[in-house]
Design an enzyme around this catalytic site. Structure first.
Site, PDB file in Angstrom:
ATOM      1  N   HIS A 182      -0.330  11.079 -29.649  1.00 40.77           N
ATOM      2  CA  HIS A 182      -0.507   9.448 -29.149  1.00 40.77           C
ATOM      3  C   HIS A 182      -1.052   7.740 -30.141  1.00 40.77           C
ATOM      4  CE1 HIS A 182      -0.368  10.402 -24.748  1.00 40.77           C
ATOM      5  NE2 HIS A 182       0.061  10.105 -25.459  1.00 40.77           N
ATOM      6  N   GLU A 207      10.171  17.092 -25.370  1.00 34.70           N
ATOM      7  CA  GLU A 207       9.291  17.876 -24.148  1.00 34.70           C
ATOM      8  C   GLU A 207       9.738  19.014 -23.650  1.00 34.70           C
ATOM      9  OE1 GLU A 207       6.424  16.338 -23.938  1.00 34.70           O
ATOM     10  OE2 GLU A 207       6.653  13.855 -24.064  1.00 34.70           O
ATOM     11  N   ARG A 230      -3.028  21.269 -15.825  1.00 32.52           N
ATOM     12  CA  ARG A 230      -1.866  20.544 -15.891  1.00 32.52           C
ATOM     13  C   ARG A 230      -1.922  19.535 -17.153  1.00 32.52           C
ATOM     14  NH1 ARG A 230       0.837  15.393 -12.222  1.00 32.52           N
ATOM     15  NH2 ARG A 230       2.164  14.662 -13.752  1.00 32.52           N
ATOM     16  N   LYS A 269       2.957  11.005 -12.290  1.00 28.85           N
ATOM     17  CA  LYS A 269       2.142   9.943 -12.689  1.00 28.85           C
ATOM     18  C   LYS A 269       2.931   9.008 -12.739  1.00 28.85           C
ATOM     19  CE  LYS A 269      -0.702  13.197 -16.021  1.00 28.85           C
ATOM     20  NZ  LYS A 269      -1.136  13.584 -17.194  1.00 28.85           N
ATOM     21  N   GLU A 324      -4.440  16.843 -12.644  1.00 25.65           N
ATOM     22  CA  GLU A 324      -5.219  17.606 -13.878  1.00 25.65           C
ATOM     23  C   GLU A 324      -6.481  17.451 -14.342  1.00 25.65           C
ATOM     24  OE1 GLU A 324      -3.000  14.737 -16.912  1.00 25.65           O
ATOM     25  OE2 GLU A 324      -5.006  15.326 -18.389  1.00 25.65           O
ATOM     26  N   ARG A 358       0.814  -0.702  -0.049  1.00 27.00           N
ATOM     27  CA  ARG A 358      -0.119  -0.003   0.144  1.00 27.00           C
ATOM     28  C   ARG A 358       0.994   1.342  -0.245  1.00 27.00           C
ATOM     29  NH1 ARG A 358      -2.909  -3.389   3.193  1.00 27.00           N
ATOM     30  NH2 ARG A 358      -4.576  -3.997   2.136  1.00 27.00           N
ATOM     31  N   HIS A 363       0.071  15.606 -27.921  1.00 21.46           N
ATOM     32  CA  HIS A 363      -0.113  14.222 -27.736  1.00 21.46           C
ATOM     33  C   HIS A 363      -1.604  14.303 -27.515  1.00 21.46           C
ATOM     34  CE1 HIS A 363       3.147  15.467 -24.803  1.00 21.46           C
ATOM     35  NE2 HIS A 363       3.624  14.575 -24.223  1.00 21.46           N
ATOM     36  N   ASN A 397      -0.080  17.879 -22.404  1.00 22.13           N
ATOM     37  CA  ASN A 397      -0.203  17.032 -23.555  1.00 22.13           C
ATOM     38  C   ASN A 397      -0.796  18.279 -25.044  1.00 22.13           C
ATOM     39  OD1 ASN A 397      -1.272  14.641 -21.884  1.00 22.13           O
ATOM     40  ND2 ASN A 397      -3.021  16.119 -20.725  1.00 22.13           N
ATOM     41  N   LYS A 441       7.611  22.237 -14.530  1.00 18.39           N
ATOM     42  CA  LYS A 441       6.423  21.894 -14.334  1.00 18.39           C
ATOM     43  C   LYS A 441       5.800  21.281 -12.651  1.00 18.39           C
ATOM     44  CE  LYS A 441       4.996  16.752 -15.206  1.00 18.39           C
ATOM     45  NZ  LYS A 441       5.167  15.496 -15.910  1.00 18.39           N
ATOM     46  N   HIS A 450       8.145   8.467 -28.311  1.00 13.98           N
ATOM     47  CA  HIS A 450       6.806   9.230 -27.942  1.00 13.98           C
ATOM     48  C   HIS A 450       7.425  10.448 -28.115  1.00 13.98           C
ATOM     49  CE1 HIS A 450       4.253  10.598 -25.353  1.00 13.98           C
ATOM     50  NE2 HIS A 450       5.454  11.320 -24.205  1.00 13.98           N
TER      51      HIS A 450
END
Ligand code: NAD
Ligand code: GLY
Length: 387
Positions: free
Chosen positions: A271, A199, A260, A157, A256, A135, A267, A264, A246, A285
């Site tokens: 993606h 990026e 945030r 993330k 997000e 946990r 992206h 993207n 960031k 990527h």
């Protein structure tokens, strides 16, 4: 952009410290050269006993493993190594399960520390293992690619891929510290450095036009392929600047709910390209994000939300770095409708409507209700652009 100094006595640069302000989950990002060689200094405050559990992969171990191994030996810290295969396929449920069992089998306790030593693949997987085992076990990010140093290691993330798409199983789980040794980039292949650079540029395009101008002026030094201990000041400045950007966005919107999502930029388009190529290495990527940012700018131009000259500045900049700028440069037959279909699986889809991050250099914002015929024509023109 000039607050970094050299300490010529020990061949290590002054360490830049960037705070990530998240209440009781706050942490620091350290950026400098040679941090890996004195890692004991930077992790000891987090150790309840002198041992660490290191998750890494074979390529990173081959190029940088001995530095970390020696530094831990010098600090009398026992290391348990978990060295996985390199590559995106490692971010899978099977690999997660096997890593979890190996860590538990090695007797990891809740008060131990996991070190995520590698690029975004290792950071995401090890972070997710840390978030879920017992946990929650503390972890420290030691990113070794440009992409992971300016983006994935910061902000919490974590996750793994599924047959339904990338990063669909995961958690927001913040590291205890991010330790960025920019000299690890000296062994990174140029193509990976270029992909990570997308990026870097992203931060300029989102809300920092001065940073984009700075990159136009300094990109040669930031991108120089091999940088010695004392010759990478501009690279350190660029990475630190991105981490500050960031950190600011994550502190304002960790989960997000709004701002945030601007991270993207490029992206949604990118993606779709990655998914259509089947994550087989045809396109990295960061390469897909670079093409995606050009497509987002082109969409913005067609909507009257960006200046054509600015679009051309970004294309020229990417070309100077040797990066791809259109889907025509991707070695796969592509069609606009298939790419558009992938966009409907994006996490920013709400009530069936795609959210696009659009706008001019330094003025990105989320737009919904964009006419999909415009998107389709942008994709078509990118696929058929002169190479
Ligand atoms: P990666 O981890 O696969 O590393 C890229 C390549 O570089 C690999 O072949 C690796 O073996 C090699 N490598 C790494 N460090 C090296 C070094 N110092 N010297 C030589 N080779 C080295 O990929 P990446 O580009 O770092 O990360 C991509 C991943 O990050 C994707 O899975 C993406 O989804 C994820 N990501 C996550 C976030 C986030 O916020 N969590 C953000 C962006 C991307
Ligand atoms: N890389 C996008 C984010 O961290 O939100």
């Amino acid at each position: 952009m000039t607050d970094t100094k050299d300490d010529n006595d020990n061949n290590h640069s002054t360490i830049q410290t960037v705070p990530v302000a998240l209440g009781d989950r706050s942490y620091e990002i350290l950026v400098g050269t040679g941090l890996l060689d004195v890692i004991g200094e930077h992790i000891t405050p987090f150790l309840k006993q002198p041992r660490v559990f290191i998750v890494t992969e074979k390529t990173v171990f081959q190029h940088q493993g001995n530095r970390l191994k020696t530094a831990l030996e010098n600090a009398n810290i026992t290391a348990h190594w978990f060295t996985l295969e390199a590559g995106e396929a490692t971010k899978s449920f099977d690999q997660y399960h096997s890593l979890a069992c190996d860590l538990l089998g090695a007797g990891i306790e809740r008060s131990d520390i996991i070190l995520a030593f590698g690029g975004g693949v290792i950071g995401d997987l090890a972070g997710f293992a840390a978030s879920s085992l017992l946990r929650g076990i503390n972890f420290i990010q030691i990113p070794t690619t440009l992409l992971s140093q300016v983006d994935s290691s910061v902000g919490g993330k974590t996750g793994i891929n599924t047959p339904f798409g990338k990063n669909l199983i995961g958690a927001f789980y913040q590291p205890k510290r991010v330790i960025i040794d920019t000299t690890t980039l000296n062994t990174l292949p140029l193509r990976e450095l270029q992909a990570g650079y997308a990026e870097v540029v992203k931060y300029g395009l989102i809300d920092d036009p001065d940073f984009f101008t700075w990159l136009e002026e300094n990109c040669d030094a930031v991108m120089a392929e091999k940088q010695g201990h004392n010759s990478s000041q501009l690279r350190i400045e660029a990475i630190t600047h991105c981490c500050r950007a960031k950190a600011r966005i994550v502190a304002a919107d960790e989960r997000e709910k709004g701002q945030r999502a601007l991270l993207n930029l490029g992206h949604t388009f990118g993606h779709a390209l990655e998914a259509e190529c089947g994550y087989d290495g045809t396109i990295l990527h960061g390469e897909a994000v670079a093409i995606g940012m050009i497509q987002a700018l082109e969409t913005s131009v067609r909507l009257g939300a960006a200046n054509m000259k600015n679009r051309d500045r970004v294309i020229k900049h990417f070309k100077k770095i040797g990066m791809k700028t259109s889907a025509a440069e991707v070695d796969k037959p592509l069609n606009a409708d298939a790419l558009l279909q992938h966009m409907f699986k994006d996490k920013k889809v709400e009530a069936g409507e795609i959210g696009f991050i659009l706008g001019d250099i330094g003025a990105a914002s989320m737009q919904r209700g964009v006419n999909l015929d415009i998107i389709r024509s942008v994709l078509h023109d990118s696929i058929h652009a002169p190479r």
